[in-house]
Design a protein around this motif. Structure first.
Motif, PDB file in Angstrom:
ATOM      1  N   ARG A 150       0.852  -1.200   0.000  1.00 22.89           N
ATOM      2  CA  ARG A 150       0.000   0.000   0.000  1.00 22.89           C
ATOM      3  C   ARG A 150       0.878   1.236   0.000  1.00 22.89           C
ATOM      4  O   ARG A 150       1.887   1.301   0.693  1.00 22.89           O
ATOM      5  CB  ARG A 150      -0.915   0.024   1.229  1.00 22.89           C
ATOM      6  CG  ARG A 150      -2.052  -0.972   1.136  1.00 22.89           C
ATOM      7  CD  ARG A 150      -2.817  -1.094   2.446  1.00 22.89           C
ATOM      8  NE  ARG A 150      -3.419   0.157   2.890  1.00 22.89           N
ATOM      9  CZ  ARG A 150      -4.565   0.651   2.404  1.00 22.89           C
ATOM     10  NH1 ARG A 150      -5.211   0.008   1.451  1.00 22.89           N
ATOM     11  NH2 ARG A 150      -5.066   1.772   2.881  1.00 22.89           N
ATOM     12  N   LEU A 162      -5.875   4.616 -12.980  1.00 23.57           N
ATOM     13  CA  LEU A 162      -5.112   3.692 -12.144  1.00 23.57           C
ATOM     14  C   LEU A 162      -4.550   2.534 -12.957  1.00 23.57           C
ATOM     15  O   LEU A 162      -3.513   1.965 -12.607  1.00 23.57           O
ATOM     16  CB  LEU A 162      -5.991   3.165 -11.001  1.00 23.57           C
ATOM     17  CG  LEU A 162      -6.411   4.208  -9.954  1.00 23.57           C
ATOM     18  CD1 LEU A 162      -7.331   3.585  -8.925  1.00 23.57           C
ATOM     19  CD2 LEU A 162      -5.189   4.813  -9.274  1.00 23.57           C
ATOM     20  N   VAL A 173      -3.145  -3.017  -9.761  1.00 24.10           N
ATOM     21  CA  VAL A 173      -3.878  -2.232  -8.762  1.00 24.10           C
ATOM     22  C   VAL A 173      -5.101  -3.042  -8.326  1.00 24.10           C
ATOM     23  O   VAL A 173      -5.931  -3.416  -9.162  1.00 24.10           O
ATOM     24  CB  VAL A 173      -4.326  -0.872  -9.334  1.00 24.10           C
ATOM     25  CG1 VAL A 173      -5.184  -0.127  -8.306  1.00 24.10           C
ATOM     26  CG2 VAL A 173      -3.116  -0.041  -9.737  1.00 24.10           C
ATOM     27  N   VAL A 176      -8.278   0.829  -3.819  1.00 16.80           N
ATOM     28  CA  VAL A 176      -7.926   2.219  -3.562  1.00 16.80           C
ATOM     29  C   VAL A 176      -8.773   2.724  -2.396  1.00 16.80           C
ATOM     30  O   VAL A 176      -9.971   2.438  -2.314  1.00 16.80           O
ATOM     31  CB  VAL A 176      -8.129   3.111  -4.813  1.00 16.80           C
ATOM     32  CG1 VAL A 176      -9.573   3.070  -5.291  1.00 16.80           C
ATOM     33  CG2 VAL A 176      -7.693   4.538  -4.530  1.00 16.80           C
ATOM     34  N   ALA A 191      -6.897   8.538 -10.548  1.00 17.47           N
ATOM     35  CA  ALA A 191      -6.303   8.817  -9.247  1.00 17.47           C
ATOM     36  C   ALA A 191      -6.684  10.206  -8.764  1.00 17.47           C
ATOM     37  O   ALA A 191      -6.823  11.145  -9.557  1.00 17.47           O
ATOM     38  CB  ALA A 191      -4.784   8.703  -9.332  1.00 17.47           C
ATOM     39  N   ASP A 195      -4.931   9.568  -2.563  1.00 14.76           N
ATOM     40  CA  ASP A 195      -5.380   8.185  -2.684  1.00 14.76           C
ATOM     41  C   ASP A 195      -4.335   7.252  -2.086  1.00 14.76           C
ATOM     42  O   ASP A 195      -3.128   7.431  -2.292  1.00 14.76           O
ATOM     43  CB  ASP A 195      -5.567   7.806  -4.162  1.00 14.76           C
ATOM     44  CG  ASP A 195      -6.942   8.160  -4.695  1.00 14.76           C
ATOM     45  OD1 ASP A 195      -7.782   8.630  -3.909  1.00 14.76           O
ATOM     46  OD2 ASP A 195      -7.163   7.969  -5.911  1.00 14.76           O
ATOM     47  N   VAL A 197      -3.295   3.478  -2.454  1.00 13.59           N
ATOM     48  CA  VAL A 197      -3.536   2.409  -3.414  1.00 13.59           C
ATOM     49  C   VAL A 197      -2.837   1.123  -2.961  1.00 13.59           C
ATOM     50  O   VAL A 197      -1.697   1.155  -2.491  1.00 13.59           O
ATOM     51  CB  VAL A 197      -3.032   2.816  -4.816  1.00 13.59           C
ATOM     52  CG1 VAL A 197      -3.193   1.664  -5.804  1.00 13.59           C
ATOM     53  CG2 VAL A 197      -3.783   4.042  -5.303  1.00 13.59           C
TER      54      VAL A 197
END
Length: 219
Positions: A150, A162, A173, A176, A191, A195, A197
């Motif tokens: 993360r 993304l 990905v 999020v 994005a 954020d 992710v």
């Protein structure tokens, strides 16, 4: 980086060999003179004979100018002494240690020294913690080949899809978190600032992901 590896057993020798292949300056310490035979032929680093908790041996290995120390001897208490000496006496920025008995991990926690316990993926885990400490995995699968990582996206990536961050077979990905709420992104999700992710990433691709996120080592 200049990295001192205290202990030239299975983990220490494999880790040292991996790091020198990446052009790091590696100094290995072991009290057994014959332990140096575990290092690959033509090993470009240096091998020092002596106890890793000896200040004079550490100084000979260049601990005063090192970026990191890894304590991977055969004894938990020896590793603790080596790690504390590096951290408290020589102020080494990154100090990691291997723990053979998980019950001893609490001793290290009290001194703020990160540890690795599992034998099967010690080398991969230590390597990640040394060179990708901004991307330390939340979850590791198998023997460390696949990770969940993360990271807060840097502002300059806002507005990009993304899916643009993905690399087939290496980076995906999977989640999020935005404004405290988590969701699985659509193919068209873009994005937004701040954020967080979650990436599924192959261990071999951590360097690529770190570079993409502009998380330079030491920042």
């Amino acid at each position: 980086m200049r990295i001192v590896v205290a202990g030239c057993g299975r983990v220490g020798s494999v880790l040292a060999a991996q790091l020198v292949r990446e052009n790091h300056d590696i100094r290995v310490i072991d009290r057994d003179r014959t332990a140096g035979r575990r290092l690959p032929p033509g090993f470009p680093g240096r091998f020092h004979v002596g106890n890793g908790f000896s200040r004079s041996v550490l100084e000979e290995a260049g601990i005063g100018h090192s970026d990191a120390l890894v304590a991977v001897t055969s004894g938990d208490y020896s590793n603790l002494v080596v790690a504390r000496t590096a951290k408290e006496t020589f102020r080494v920025p990154i100090v990691l240690a291997r723990v053979h008995d998980p019950r001893h991990a609490g001793l290290y926690d009290g001194f703020g020294i990160p540890t690795v316990c599992d034998v099967t993926w010690s080398v991969n885990r230590i390597h990640q913690m040394l060179l990708h400490r901004h991307l330390v995995p939340d979850i590791t699968f198998g023997n460390g080949e696949t990770l969940l990582v993360r990271s807060t996206l840097p502002g300059y990536l806002a507005g990009r899809k993304l899916t643009e961050f993905e690399v087939d077979g290496e980076i995906r990905v999977v989640e999020v978190t935005r404004d405290g709420r988590s969701h699985i992104p659509h193919r068209v999700t873009t994005a937004a600032p701040q954020d967080v992710v979650t990436f599924a990433v192959a261990a071999r691709a951590l360097r690529r992901l770190r570079g993409f996120l502009n998380k330079e080592l030491g920042t």
